[in-house]
Design an enzyme around this catalytic site. Structure first.
Site, PDB file in Angstrom:
ATOM      1  N   GLU A 102      -3.383 -10.236   4.146  1.00  6.86           N
ATOM      2  CA  GLU A 102      -4.277  -9.858   5.252  1.00  6.86           C
ATOM      3  C   GLU A 102      -5.207 -10.998   5.641  1.00  6.86           C
ATOM      4  OE1 GLU A 102      -3.336  -7.907   2.849  1.00  6.86           O
ATOM      5  OE2 GLU A 102      -2.865  -5.939   3.682  1.00  6.86           O
ATOM      6  N   GLU A 135       0.837  -1.217   0.000  1.00  2.17           N
ATOM      7  CA  GLU A 135       0.000   0.000   0.000  1.00  2.17           C
ATOM      8  C   GLU A 135       0.869   1.264   0.000  1.00  2.17           C
ATOM      9  OE1 GLU A 135      -2.427  -1.443   3.508  1.00  2.17           O
ATOM     10  OE2 GLU A 135      -4.021  -0.700   2.221  1.00  2.17           O
TER      11      GLU A 135
END
Ligand code: 1HE
Length: 260
Positions: free
Chosen positions: A133, A113
């Site tokens: 995740e 990210e």
């Protein structure tokens, strides 16, 4: 000691995640130091390079700190405020200067990210890109639903998140996660070379490229063209006149001298 190194090389700021023993995992202290480095670069540099010290760019969220938070060992703030990753990554993505990311080793979760907040991305052959995740029981939180999804598309992001699949440099190139791949150990050198080129552009045009393009992406066709017209018709700074004159007088670099 700062968890982020900062160096100014001419007009290029070199910003290095510097927590190699924890694979540059992002904890609150690192994000604070990154924020300070980015704001300093905004003041004194025309372009910045973001890289990781050690064997990886960034292993994402600090999972030990996340556990401490989940178990109440770290108290939540009394008042809600903007997500600190969102704030800092937006300072990179929509600030006054372009960022080039030099990537190697793990570029995962929040590390990916962060990389996607930069404007140009280079990786070496050791790089691996992933969104694990799902395996950790958490969700992306550093702008990935917006920034990564817009680059790779829903299909690829869903696959990465659901299967935990890691992308190698060739796949990352194919999915536009990076634009340049280089042999092992050369990502930072390539990023610095690209940053030097970017730094030779007009500061004003660089600002428009990184601030107008993503916003136009959020607009309708008509509104996008209107926004483009407003920006291209803005009063030209004296620098533009000088650059135009250099070309007309035959003194400007030719395009073919510019191939990266
Ligand atoms: C960490 C972290 C971390 C390493 N948080 N401490 N991110 C992940 O799921 C990636 C988790 N990390 C890994 O899979 C591996 O560490 C790596 C592939 C990145 C590197 O492997 P390796 O063999 O070089 O290192 P290592 O032995 O696994 O780790 C070295 C040390 O770094 C070790 O600590 P030590 O005290 O035992 O030496 C690890 O615990 C530590 N370490 N990664 C904390 N991430 C806001 S939403 C964003 C959501 C996400 O980012 S999800 C992705 C999380």
């Amino acid at each position: 000691m700062s968890l982020v190194s900062y160096e100014l090389d001419g007009a290029v700021a070199l910003i290095g995640l510097n927590r190699p023993d924890k694979r540059n995992a992002i904890d609150d202290a690192l994000i604070d130091d990154l924020r300070a480095a980015v704001l300093r670069a905004h003041e004194e540099a025309d372009v910045a390079v973001l890289f990781g010290h050690g064997t990886n760019f960034c292993a994402g969220l600090d999972l030990a700190e996340a556990l401490a938070r989940a178990t109440g060992q770290i108290k939540p703030p009394r008042k809600r405020r903007r997500h600190n990753w969102h704030e800092v990554f937006d300072l990179i993505a929509r600030g006054p200067i372009p960022f080039v990311a030099a990537l190697h080793g793990a570029v995962v979760g929040g590390g990916l990210e962060l990389a996607m907040a930069a404007h140009v991305r280079v990786c070496d052959e050791s790089a691996l890109f992933g969104l694990p995740e799902g395996q950790r029981g958490i969700f992306v939180g550093g702008g990935g639903t917006v920034r990564i999804q817009r680059v790779v598309g829903t299909t690829v992001m869903m696959d990465m998140m659901l299967t935990g699949r890691l992308l190698d440099p060739a796949e990352a190139l194919q999915e536009h996660i990076v634009r340049y791949t280089v042999p092992g150990g050369q990502a930072l050198a390539k990023a610095r070379e690209l940053a030097a080129r970017i730094g030779r552009n007009s500061v004003e045009t660089n600002w428009m490229i990184i601030n107008v393009l993503p916003r136009v992406n959020d607009l309708s066709h008509d509104d996008g063209l209107f926004m483009e017209q407003l920006n291209s018709a803005r009063a030209r700074p004296p620098e533009a006149e000088q650059r135009l004159r250099e070309f007309v007088d035959g003194k400007a670099r030719r395009l073919q001298d510019n191939q990266p």
